[in-house]
Design a protein around this motif. Sequence first.
Motif, PDB file in Angstrom:
ATOM      1  N   TYR A   1       0.847  -1.190   0.000  1.00  0.00           N
ATOM      2  CA  TYR A   1       0.000   0.000   0.000  1.00  0.00           C
ATOM      3  C   TYR A   1       0.884   1.243   0.000  1.00  0.00           C
ATOM      4  O   TYR A   1       1.742   1.378   0.868  1.00  0.00           O
ATOM      5  CB  TYR A   1      -0.873   0.013   1.250  1.00  0.00           C
ATOM      6  CG  TYR A   1      -2.015  -0.974   1.207  1.00  0.00           C
ATOM      7  CD1 TYR A   1      -3.326  -0.518   1.174  1.00  0.00           C
ATOM      8  CD2 TYR A   1      -1.792  -2.338   1.205  1.00  0.00           C
ATOM      9  CE1 TYR A   1      -4.378  -1.405   1.140  1.00  0.00           C
ATOM     10  CE2 TYR A   1      -2.837  -3.232   1.169  1.00  0.00           C
ATOM     11  CZ  TYR A   1      -4.131  -2.769   1.136  1.00  0.00           C
ATOM     12  OH  TYR A   1      -5.170  -3.650   1.097  1.00  0.00           O
TER      13      TYR A   1
ATOM     14  N   GLN B   1      -3.960   1.051   8.690  1.00  0.00           N
ATOM     15  CA  GLN B   1      -3.635  -0.237   9.308  1.00  0.00           C
ATOM     16  C   GLN B   1      -2.797  -1.109   8.372  1.00  0.00           C
ATOM     17  O   GLN B   1      -1.782  -1.668   8.750  1.00  0.00           O
ATOM     18  CB  GLN B   1      -4.925  -1.000   9.631  1.00  0.00           C
ATOM     19  CG  GLN B   1      -5.444  -0.756  11.016  1.00  0.00           C
ATOM     20  CD  GLN B   1      -4.507  -1.343  12.055  1.00  0.00           C
ATOM     21  OE1 GLN B   1      -3.742  -2.252  11.756  1.00  0.00           O
ATOM     22  NE2 GLN B   1      -4.560  -0.786  13.254  1.00  0.00           N
ATOM     23  N   ARG B   2      -3.311  -1.224   7.132  1.00  0.00           N
ATOM     24  CA  ARG B   2      -2.625  -2.064   6.142  1.00  0.00           C
ATOM     25  C   ARG B   2      -1.210  -1.570   5.897  1.00  0.00           C
ATOM     26  O   ARG B   2      -0.264  -2.318   5.812  1.00  0.00           O
ATOM     27  CB  ARG B   2      -3.375  -2.054   4.806  1.00  0.00           C
ATOM     28  CG  ARG B   2      -4.715  -2.741   4.787  1.00  0.00           C
ATOM     29  CD  ARG B   2      -4.529  -4.229   4.633  1.00  0.00           C
ATOM     30  NE  ARG B   2      -4.136  -4.815   5.915  1.00  0.00           N
ATOM     31  CZ  ARG B   2      -4.984  -5.204   6.823  1.00  0.00           C
ATOM     32  NH1 ARG B   2      -6.252  -5.140   6.597  1.00  0.00           N
ATOM     33  NH2 ARG B   2      -4.565  -5.675   7.973  1.00  0.00           N
TER      34      ARG B   2
ATOM     35  N   ALA C   1       1.643   5.425   0.317  1.00  0.00           N
ATOM     36  CA  ALA C   1       1.209   6.403   1.313  1.00  0.00           C
ATOM     37  C   ALA C   1      -0.120   7.025   0.900  1.00  0.00           C
ATOM     38  O   ALA C   1      -0.408   7.177  -0.283  1.00  0.00           O
ATOM     39  CB  ALA C   1       2.272   7.476   1.455  1.00  0.00           C
ATOM     40  N   LEU C   2      -0.913   7.353   1.899  1.00  0.00           N
ATOM     41  CA  LEU C   2      -2.182   8.017   1.641  1.00  0.00           C
ATOM     42  C   LEU C   2      -1.950   9.500   1.866  1.00  0.00           C
ATOM     43  O   LEU C   2      -1.935   9.965   2.998  1.00  0.00           O
ATOM     44  CB  LEU C   2      -3.229   7.478   2.625  1.00  0.00           C
ATOM     45  CG  LEU C   2      -4.660   7.945   2.511  1.00  0.00           C
ATOM     46  CD1 LEU C   2      -5.292   7.454   1.232  1.00  0.00           C
ATOM     47  CD2 LEU C   2      -5.461   7.439   3.698  1.00  0.00           C
TER      48      LEU C   2
ATOM     49  N   SER D   1      -3.484  12.322   0.189  1.00  0.00           N
ATOM     50  CA  SER D   1      -4.547  13.326   0.109  1.00  0.00           C
ATOM     51  C   SER D   1      -5.290  13.369   1.435  1.00  0.00           C
ATOM     52  O   SER D   1      -5.237  12.421   2.217  1.00  0.00           O
ATOM     53  CB  SER D   1      -5.507  12.986  -1.023  1.00  0.00           C
ATOM     54  OG  SER D   1      -6.329  11.916  -0.637  1.00  0.00           O
TER      55      SER D   1
ATOM     56  N   SER E   1     -12.343   8.304   8.061  1.00  0.00           N
ATOM     57  CA  SER E   1     -13.347   7.370   7.569  1.00  0.00           C
ATOM     58  C   SER E   1     -12.859   5.943   7.755  1.00  0.00           C
ATOM     59  O   SER E   1     -11.665   5.695   7.871  1.00  0.00           O
ATOM     60  CB  SER E   1     -13.611   7.622   6.087  1.00  0.00           C
ATOM     61  OG  SER E   1     -12.520   7.127   5.345  1.00  0.00           O
ATOM     62  N   PRO E   2     -13.800   4.979   7.798  1.00  0.00           N
ATOM     63  CA  PRO E   2     -13.394   3.580   7.984  1.00  0.00           C
ATOM     64  C   PRO E   2     -12.411   3.126   6.912  1.00  0.00           C
ATOM     65  O   PRO E   2     -11.454   2.415   7.222  1.00  0.00           O
ATOM     66  CB  PRO E   2     -14.702   2.808   7.860  1.00  0.00           C
ATOM     67  CG  PRO E   2     -15.794   3.793   8.050  1.00  0.00           C
ATOM     68  CD  PRO E   2     -15.249   5.141   7.715  1.00  0.00           C
ATOM     69  N   THR E   3     -12.611   3.550   5.676  1.00  0.00           N
ATOM     70  CA  THR E   3     -11.689   3.122   4.620  1.00  0.00           C
ATOM     71  C   THR E   3     -10.281   3.618   4.883  1.00  0.00           C
ATOM     72  O   THR E   3      -9.315   2.879   4.745  1.00  0.00           O
ATOM     73  CB  THR E   3     -12.133   3.645   3.237  1.00  0.00           C
ATOM     74  OG1 THR E   3     -12.697   4.917   3.399  1.00  0.00           O
ATOM     75  CG2 THR E   3     -13.086   2.715   2.567  1.00  0.00           C
TER      76      THR E   3
ATOM     77  N   ALA F   1      -8.229  12.979   1.948  1.00  0.00           N
ATOM     78  CA  ALA F   1      -9.342  12.036   1.829  1.00  0.00           C
ATOM     79  C   ALA F   1      -9.893  11.507   3.156  1.00  0.00           C
ATOM     80  O   ALA F   1      -9.542  10.424   3.594  1.00  0.00           O
ATOM     81  CB  ALA F   1      -8.940  10.856   0.943  1.00  0.00           C
ATOM     82  N   SER F   2     -10.735  12.250   3.753  1.00  0.00           N
ATOM     83  CA  SER F   2     -11.440  11.912   4.992  1.00  0.00           C
ATOM     84  C   SER F   2     -10.692  10.870   5.820  1.00  0.00           C
ATOM     85  O   SER F   2     -11.076   9.724   5.895  1.00  0.00           O
ATOM     86  CB  SER F   2     -12.855  11.410   4.690  1.00  0.00           C
ATOM     87  OG  SER F   2     -12.813  10.500   3.612  1.00  0.00           O
TER      88      SER F   2
ATOM     89  N   ARG G   1      -9.020   4.277   7.706  1.00  0.00           N
ATOM     90  CA  ARG G   1      -8.440   3.567   8.851  1.00  0.00           C
ATOM     91  C   ARG G   1      -7.920   2.191   8.426  1.00  0.00           C
ATOM     92  O   ARG G   1      -6.857   1.763   8.842  1.00  0.00           O
ATOM     93  CB  ARG G   1      -9.465   3.453   9.978  1.00  0.00           C
ATOM     94  CG  ARG G   1      -9.591   4.749  10.785  1.00  0.00           C
ATOM     95  CD  ARG G   1     -10.090   4.478  12.185  1.00  0.00           C
ATOM     96  NE  ARG G   1     -11.359   3.743  12.172  1.00  0.00           N
ATOM     97  CZ  ARG G   1     -12.546   4.318  12.080  1.00  0.00           C
ATOM     98  NH1 ARG G   1     -12.638   5.618  11.985  1.00  0.00           N
ATOM     99  NH2 ARG G   1     -13.639   3.586  12.077  1.00  0.00           N
ATOM    100  N   ILE G   2      -8.692   1.513   7.585  1.00  0.00           N
ATOM    101  CA  ILE G   2      -8.202   0.239   7.057  1.00  0.00           C
ATOM    102  C   ILE G   2      -6.879   0.474   6.361  1.00  0.00           C
ATOM    103  O   ILE G   2      -5.917  -0.259   6.519  1.00  0.00           O
ATOM    104  CB  ILE G   2      -9.201  -0.355   6.039  1.00  0.00           C
ATOM    105  CG1 ILE G   2     -10.459  -0.819   6.750  1.00  0.00           C
ATOM    106  CG2 ILE G   2      -8.578  -1.505   5.261  1.00  0.00           C
ATOM    107  CD1 ILE G   2     -11.511  -1.359   5.824  1.00  0.00           C
ATOM    108  N   TRP G   3      -6.874   1.552   5.607  1.00  0.00           N
ATOM    109  CA  TRP G   3      -5.690   1.897   4.861  1.00  0.00           C
ATOM    110  C   TRP G   3      -4.455   2.038   5.744  1.00  0.00           C
ATOM    111  O   TRP G   3      -3.424   1.415   5.521  1.00  0.00           O
ATOM    112  CB  TRP G   3      -5.919   3.232   4.128  1.00  0.00           C
ATOM    113  CG  TRP G   3      -4.750   3.565   3.326  1.00  0.00           C
ATOM    114  CD1 TRP G   3      -3.697   4.332   3.691  1.00  0.00           C
ATOM    115  CD2 TRP G   3      -4.469   3.045   2.053  1.00  0.00           C
ATOM    116  NE1 TRP G   3      -2.774   4.346   2.706  1.00  0.00           N
ATOM    117  CE2 TRP G   3      -3.230   3.559   1.691  1.00  0.00           C
ATOM    118  CE3 TRP G   3      -5.152   2.208   1.191  1.00  0.00           C
ATOM    119  CZ2 TRP G   3      -2.637   3.249   0.485  1.00  0.00           C
ATOM    120  CZ3 TRP G   3      -4.577   1.900  -0.004  1.00  0.00           C
ATOM    121  CH2 TRP G   3      -3.341   2.418  -0.351  1.00  0.00           C
TER     122      TRP G   3
END
Lengths: 318, 345
Positions: free
Chosen positions: A258, A277-278, A260-261, A263, A269-271, A265-266, A273-275
């Motif tokens: 995965y 975590q992964r 890096a996130l 943006s 949000s649950p997505t 982008a909320s 958070r999954i991100w």
Amino acid sequence: MLRQRTRVYTAPRHDSIPLAPTIITTMAPRSSHLRSLRRLGLILVTGKGGVGKTTVSTALARRLAEDGARVLLLEMDPRESAHRLLGLPPSGGEVLECGEGLYFQNLQPRRVIDRLVRERIRIGPIVRKVQASPIYEHFVAGCPGLEELVILGAALEQLEPPHARTTPFQVVVLDAPATGHGLALLAAPRLVSEVIEQGPFGRLAGELATFIGNPERCGVVAVTHAQDLAVQETLELCRSLEAEHGRRAELIVANGLYPALTSDASSSSPTARIWSQRRAANLQALERLAAAPAPVLQLPLLPIDDGPRLAAELARAL
Amino acid sequence: MTWIDEAPSLLLVVGSGGVGKTTVAAGAGLRLAEAGHETLVMTFDPSLRLKDTLGVGAAALDQPVAVARSGPGAPLWASLLDARTTFDRLVKTYSQDSATRDCILGNRYYHHLAGGLAGILEYMAVERLFEVYEEGQYQRIVLDTPPTSQALDFLEAPQRIVDFLDSGALRVAMKPWFDDRGRLRASRIPGLGRGLEAWLDRLVGIDLLRDMADFFRAFQPLFDGFRQRALQVQKLLRSKATQFVLVTGPDEARIPDALFFARRLAEGGYPLGPVVINRVHPEYPGQPPWNSDDGASILAWQGARDQRGVAALRSLLGATQTVVLPQLEVEPADLTGLAEISRRL
Ligand SMILES: Nc1ncnc2c1ncn2[C@@H]1O[C@H](COP(=O)(O)OP(=O)(O)OP(=O)(O)O)[C@@H](O)[C@H]1O
Ligand SMILES: [Mg+2]
């Protein structure tokens, strides 16, 4: 019908996806991995179920061909999936050309054995009788190591053809079964040659044992997810390779990382958070993988559906 | 009431490698125990995952170990299986005397057979299941099936054993091929004469044949027991006492596998319970940033891909019930994590 999909997005170019930071300081430059793989004849790709063995095998074969080698991608999974990554129909057991220097074959041991019997016996009715006999059935299904020998034998034949007229392949990339069965494939020639010392079968086993045992000719690529269980299985694979075969994996491919996130982008949000975590799990797993006795190559998770474009992008990332 | 509240006494968790069978099996076990059924979860998972998740340790390698959990319900047990050990035990059970037993266990062919023969692992799984079921100690048994190179090996294993025992291969193998000095009795095969020995030797080597013949002869008294068992096992797997739980992922690569498996179960007359679609990513909230360069675009892609996969599976599976398990933020690694799976089943 399943294959219908609407592409409403434009996937990012590969070089725009940042790879995970290089934590592994010993990592050699990417091109050197490819060079070390290219000098091999047979590359056996194994790893935990579903981590991307077929995808990585295809990308690797493609990349080696793009770099100028004559490459055969050999798939032995009867569920046939590599053809989709090459944009081909199922191969039906034939060697198909699918681009400059790149060839593909789905090889079922059973089909090869049946063909060998046909070639040996030659007389149609007798062949049918032999193949219908329960003894044949159980010899083929129950003879330990037979299927493995047949697959490896086919690979060797492509690398060192018995007839001068056939053009040899420089590299065969074998999309091998998941870890346990993959190790069995490596072990088969030696086991069989211990039990059967003479005869054509014994000779083939001996020849293959020598070939497999030569680190200049045959190497193992372990594909893994950078995730706890997959890494554990990969480290166990490395241990078995060392203990039972006295060898190391040529390369470990940490697939589906995965990025890096970045943006906003909320992020709550649950997505997201999954991100995170992964991604945290990825980084931790990569650290554990650094202890493995093989170089680790990182491949990103790409937002591209199963198909030729995925293979092309990953080939570039290799 | 969901499917699991009405589940029969045997649950077989099947599916291709890497989809999360072990986790689903453990989750189902926990749920059944909480509902008040004394439950055993059995796994062949070589990574011994269950051991860590349920916290039972290596002791579960030999026999069922109680899972230390708080909360209401009945006891939950876990057991980690090993094909070789099961097979050895089976040989010991059916051997009439110690000489037979030692002859089999010490045979070279047996070592290859028990260790490497495709299908043995799968057969051992059902065999063990049957053993435990017959003992009747548990109200529910959940079996996490071994990762197979081909998903169907598992279902076909008992039939293969029966076929093999019924086939001519055995009668041929059973003939006294070798004389007392270990030489092949060529005269046994009329018309072939001494040429046969040389021919067979050239093909596979005489030693292997000798080992095989020894093995089959030593094994002969055991065959009846084996055959009976395999037939009973088959009947049990198709009975009302059993339900198959098929686990799959939502991604496109998994769908053909899942459909294939579901069809084979139906064709074979095996009772299929729900199809569990595991690790489904949630839909991306708001407008998907399709063109953004970072991870957000992958989140959106995964969400969209998984929702599409779930819809496709649902429509293709028709009347078969589906259970969707979301991708959890934290992968279940202990009982607390497992509870997240268990309550969603
Ligand atoms: N780097 C990647 N980016 C995005 N998707 C990927 C990547 N690698 C693999 N995938 C996807 O993951 C899924 C599983 O991959 P693949 O079939 O190659 O795994 P496998 O290890 O060969 O599985 P099996 O053990 O069942 O043979 C496929 O849908 C594939 O498209
Ligand atoms: Mg594959």
